[in-house]
Design a protein around this motif. Structure first.
Motif, short mmCIF file in Angstrom:
data_model
loop_
_atom_site.label_atom_id
_atom_site.label_comp_id
_atom_site.label_asym_id
_atom_site.label_seq_id
_atom_site.Cartn_x
_atom_site.Cartn_y
_atom_site.Cartn_z
N LEU A 297 -30.50 -54.31 23.56
CA LEU A 297 -29.32 -55.01 23.07
C LEU A 297 -29.63 -56.45 22.67
CD1 LEU A 297 -26.84 -53.91 25.88
CD2 LEU A 297 -27.35 -52.71 23.75
N LYS A 298 -28.90 -56.93 21.67
CA LYS A 298 -28.94 -58.35 21.32
C LYS A 298 -28.00 -59.10 22.28
CE LYS A 298 -28.70 -60.04 17.22
NZ LYS A 298 -28.25 -60.35 15.85
N PRO A 299 -28.24 -60.39 22.52
CA PRO A 299 -27.28 -61.17 23.31
C PRO A 299 -25.91 -61.20 22.63
CG PRO A 299 -29.36 -62.34 23.10
CD PRO A 299 -29.43 -61.18 22.16
N GLY A 300 -24.87 -61.12 23.44
CA GLY A 300 -23.50 -61.13 22.90
C GLY A 300 -22.84 -59.77 23.05
N TRP A 301 -21.93 -59.47 22.14
CA TRP A 301 -21.17 -58.23 22.20
C TRP A 301 -21.96 -57.07 21.61
CZ3 TRP A 301 -16.98 -57.46 25.01
CH2 TRP A 301 -16.22 -58.57 25.40
N SER A 302 -21.91 -55.92 22.29
CA SER A 302 -22.52 -54.69 21.79
C SER A 302 -21.48 -53.58 21.82
CB SER A 302 -23.71 -54.28 22.66
OG SER A 302 -24.72 -55.27 22.63
N SER A 303 -21.51 -52.75 20.79
CA SER A 303 -20.56 -51.62 20.70
C SER A 303 -21.30 -50.32 20.91
CB SER A 303 -19.89 -51.61 19.32
OG SER A 303 -19.15 -52.79 19.12
N GLU B 158 -15.48 -29.27 40.98
CA GLU B 158 -14.08 -28.87 41.13
C GLU B 158 -13.81 -27.55 40.40
OE1 GLU B 158 -11.29 -32.69 41.87
OE2 GLU B 158 -11.49 -31.94 39.85
N GLY B 159 -14.19 -26.49 41.00
CA GLY B 159 -13.94 -25.19 40.42
C GLY B 159 -13.84 -24.15 41.52
N PRO B 160 -13.68 -22.88 41.16
CA PRO B 160 -13.68 -21.83 42.18
C PRO B 160 -14.99 -21.81 42.96
CG PRO B 160 -12.95 -21.00 40.04
CD PRO B 160 -13.49 -22.36 39.81
N SER B 161 -16.06 -22.29 42.31
CA SER B 161 -17.37 -22.40 42.94
C SER B 161 -18.11 -23.51 42.21
CB SER B 161 -18.15 -21.09 42.84
OG SER B 161 -18.44 -20.79 41.49
N PRO B 162 -19.19 -24.10 42.82
CA PRO B 162 -19.92 -25.17 42.14
C PRO B 162 -20.45 -24.77 40.78
CG PRO B 162 -20.56 -25.03 44.45
CD PRO B 162 -19.68 -23.85 44.18
N GLU B 163 -20.70 -23.47 40.58
CA GLU B 163 -21.22 -23.00 39.30
C GLU B 163 -20.14 -22.96 38.22
OE1 GLU B 163 -21.57 -21.32 42.16
OE2 GLU B 163 -23.64 -21.95 42.61
N LYS B 164 -18.86 -23.03 38.62
CA LYS B 164 -17.77 -22.90 37.65
C LYS B 164 -16.93 -24.17 37.57
CE LYS B 164 -17.44 -17.86 38.10
NZ LYS B 164 -16.56 -16.71 38.40
N GLY B 165 -17.56 -25.31 37.83
CA GLY B 165 -16.86 -26.59 37.71
C GLY B 165 -16.82 -27.05 36.28
N PRO B 166 -16.11 -28.15 35.99
CA PRO B 166 -16.05 -28.67 34.61
C PRO B 166 -17.41 -29.14 34.14
CG PRO B 166 -15.07 -30.23 36.14
CD PRO B 166 -15.34 -28.99 36.92
N VAL B 167 -17.64 -29.05 32.85
CA VAL B 167 -18.91 -29.46 32.24
C VAL B 167 -18.59 -30.38 31.07
CG1 VAL B 167 -20.93 -28.65 30.95
CG2 VAL B 167 -20.09 -27.33 32.91
N THR B 168 -19.43 -31.40 30.88
CA THR B 168 -19.29 -32.31 29.74
C THR B 168 -20.60 -32.35 28.96
OG1 THR B 168 -17.65 -33.69 30.86
CG2 THR B 168 -18.83 -34.67 29.02
N LYS B 169 -20.52 -32.16 27.67
CA LYS B 169 -21.68 -32.24 26.78
C LYS B 169 -21.70 -33.61 26.10
CE LYS B 169 -23.02 -27.78 26.97
NZ LYS B 169 -24.38 -27.31 27.27
N VAL B 170 -22.88 -34.20 25.95
CA VAL B 170 -23.01 -35.48 25.27
C VAL B 170 -23.95 -35.33 24.08
CG1 VAL B 170 -22.54 -36.85 27.32
CG2 VAL B 170 -24.88 -36.22 26.80
N GLY B 171 -23.76 -36.18 23.06
CA GLY B 171 -24.57 -36.08 21.85
C GLY B 171 -25.28 -37.38 21.51
N MET B 172 -25.55 -37.59 20.22
CA MET B 172 -26.30 -38.75 19.75
C MET B 172 -25.48 -40.04 19.91
SD MET B 172 -27.70 -39.49 15.89
CE MET B 172 -28.77 -38.06 15.87
N ALA B 173 -26.04 -41.00 20.65
CA ALA B 173 -25.33 -42.24 20.91
C ALA B 173 -25.64 -43.27 19.82
CB ALA B 173 -25.73 -42.80 22.27
N ALA B 174 -24.62 -44.03 19.45
CA ALA B 174 -24.80 -45.12 18.49
C ALA B 174 -24.54 -46.44 19.19
CB ALA B 174 -23.84 -44.95 17.32
N VAL B 175 -25.45 -47.41 18.99
CA VAL B 175 -25.32 -48.73 19.61
C VAL B 175 -25.46 -49.78 18.53
CG1 VAL B 175 -26.22 -50.31 21.34
CG2 VAL B 175 -26.34 -47.84 21.75
N GLN B 176 -24.54 -50.72 18.49
CA GLN B 176 -24.58 -51.78 17.47
C GLN B 176 -24.27 -53.13 18.11
OE1 GLN B 176 -22.07 -51.03 14.13
NE2 GLN B 176 -22.45 -53.01 13.16
#
Length: 541
Positions: free
Chosen positions: A455-461, A523-541
């Motif tokens: 990151l550069k100093p200052g604000w980053s998005s 948090e599901g009927p079993s640990p194998e059936k809990g919620p899942v989140t997929k992440v993709g290509m991150a952009a940083v500016q």
């Protein structure tokens, strides 16, 4: 002896015997009362009822016996769904209102009891009966305006019947719950939240009764987590970050005052309170160290890593600059050239910085930049350039090093600025994510993924695409985003399509670790059936 004197002697003897008898009665009543209350506290209601009835027999109609007896009969009747016991309890509460009309809780039990009996027997509550219950509730509120217990139960009664839930009644009920929660949040806020959510499912009501302070919002956060209400957490977490910052700042200011007046023990306690509000920021950690040093002398634990984190955390340096002189004995005991170099740098001792960092391990995070700055401040610009020049040929150097080179090398400024521009706006592919999970772009079972960003100093998005996969119970994932150890944003990922989650942060720049953590993956009927989140290509500016 005259007849007159004998008469008065006998009168005195009879009075003494009467007083003795009354004292014995009160003593016996006291024994039964004590044992009855002990049984109540232990949950033995049937035993308690028998003992308190014995206490009433010996102690007459004393309020301190009548009220717990009626209360015990009420609890037992509710527990066993026994209408007769409840009726007897209400008769006793009514007796209390006649003999002790100033006791507000008895009036409240009358209202609550009459409504409960109607509900238990399936009989509809009529408008006159509701009006009478409201009169009793109002009387209880006026008689005991400072009681959190009364306020809580007033709220319960007012929201007990939806058919009589007009705006005025709702407003009074929320005010009563808010009052109880403000008076004793540790006891009454959680049950108030549970009752309101069960009756209404209205999150706005929960917010209205929650006091605006850090501890109360933590109770609300715990309630939301327990009931899987993750969709409301982002708003709450943002408020909690503000409350935490306010609590941290107030505790630090209090501690600073104690420190100035040499009250090191209280200063240490106040800094510790600030530390528990924010375990990352430097001011409280440094304050605890110097207060401990002032109280007890040498610190008997390994604080090398803590000092390194403090001196590398450039965002907080201005907050601790006044404490740096007091840290001298603490830092010197470490005998680590890198830590000593950072310490000297922040104190503006350039030659000491050069001497220490020249002998420090080459791979240390801030060594090269601080050493170059120290050489430059000492008037040795050529040596400063010599230290930093390798950054020009590296694929991913610290952006702050390139910024310094751009300033110090006018002949190559254009080339360096082009490199800075290319590195400033970057897309990090899926392959940049790191995780213990075989699939690094999948968050499940409370997993974590992360990547290094520059990151550069200052604000980053930041902009990160995410999509959710619901658990077997229909819950979606709740993800915390951190830069280093700082929590910066949270997301409820309830969309099955890719959506970009964005946030902005202010830093002093450099290489940072961006991490995403799924906190409800089991948090599901079993640990194998809990919620899942997929992440993709991150952009940083």
């Amino acid at each position: 002896m005259s007849f007159k004197s004998s008469f008065w002697q006998w009168c005195l003897r009879l009075l003494a015997m009467a007083l003795c008898f009354l004292s014995i009665r009160e003593a016996i009543a006291g024994v039964w009362y004590y044992q009855g209350m002990q049984a109540t506290y232990q949950g033995e209601l049937t035993k308690s009822l028998l003992l308190l009835e014995c206490a009433k027999h010996w102690g007459d109609d004393d309020l301190h016996i009548l009220y717990p007896l009626a209360q015990c009969r009420w609890f037992l009747g509710v527990k066993n769904k026994d209408a007769l016991l409840i009726e007897q309890a209400l008769d006793e509460f009514e007796k209390i209102t006649r003999e002790y009309p100033w006791y507000g809780r008895a009036w409240l039990y009358l209202a609550e009891g009459r409504i409960y009996l109607k509900d238990m027997t399936g009989t509809k509550l009529t408008a006159p009966e509701w009006t009478e219950a409201l009169r009793w509730v109002g009387k209880a509120s006026r008689l005991e305006p400072g009681s959190a217990w009364v306020a809580y139960h007033v709220g319960v009664v007012l929201l007990s019947h939806p058919e009589y839930r007009d705006p005025s009644t709702v407003g009074n009920a929320l005010a009563a719950f808010r009052k109880a929660s403000k008076l004793v949040p540790r006891i009454y806020l959680a049950p108030s939240l549970a009752y309101l959510w069960k009756r209404s499912g209205n999150f706005e009501w929960l917010l209205k009764i929650t006091p605006r302070d850090y501890k109360s919002f933590k109770i609300l956060q715990k309630f939301l987590d327990k009931n899987h209400l993750w969709c409301y957490r982002p708003f709450l977490d943002a408020a909690l970050r503000e409350f935490k910052a306010d609590l941290y700042e107030a505790s630090c200011r209090e501690a600073d005052q104690y420190w100035v007046h040499n009250n090191y023990r209280r200063a240490y306690k106040a800094y510790r309170r600030a530390f528990w509000a924010d375990q990352v920021s430097s001011r409280a950690r440094v304050g605890m160290m110097i207060a401990h040093e002032a109280l007890y002398g040498k610190i008997n634990w390994d604080y090398r890593k803590v000092l390194e984190e403090i001196f590398e955390r450039e965002e907080d340096i201005q907050d601790i600059v006044d404490f740096l002189p007091y840290m001298n004995p603490i830092v010197n005991r470490v005998k680590d050239p890198y830590i000593l170099g950072l310490y000297s740098y922040h104190r503006g001792r350039w030659q000491e910085t050069i001497d220490e960092l020249e002998t420090a391990t080459a791979g240390k995070k801030y060594r090269r930049r601080y050493l170059a700055r120290a050489y430059a401040e000492a008037g040795q610009r050529d040596k400063a350039l010599e230290v930093l020049k390798p950054a020009m040929d590296e694929e991913n150097p610290d952006l702050r090093e390139l910024i310094l080179l751009s300033e110090w090398l006018p002949s190559r400024k254009s080339q360096i600025d082009d490199k800075i521009k290319k590195m400033t706006k970057r897309y990090y592919s899926d392959k940049n994510w790191r995780s213990r999970n075989p699939d690094p772009v999948t968050l499940d079972r409370n997993g974590t993924v992360g990547m290094e960003v520059n990151l550069k100093p200052g604000w980053s998005s930041f902009s990160i695409p995410m999509r959710g996969v619901a658990s077997g119970k229909g819950y979606y994932g709740y993800v915390l985003a951190r830069i280093g150890r700082d929590l910066v944003m949270s997301f409820y990922v309830d969309s099955t399509r890719w959506e970009r989650k964005s946030f902005d942060i202010f830093t002093t720049g450099g290489k940072r670790w961006l991490s995403l953590e799924l906190i409800n993956g089991t948090e599901g009927p079993s640990p194998e059936k809990g919620p899942v989140t997929k992440v993709g290509m991150a952009a940083v500016q």
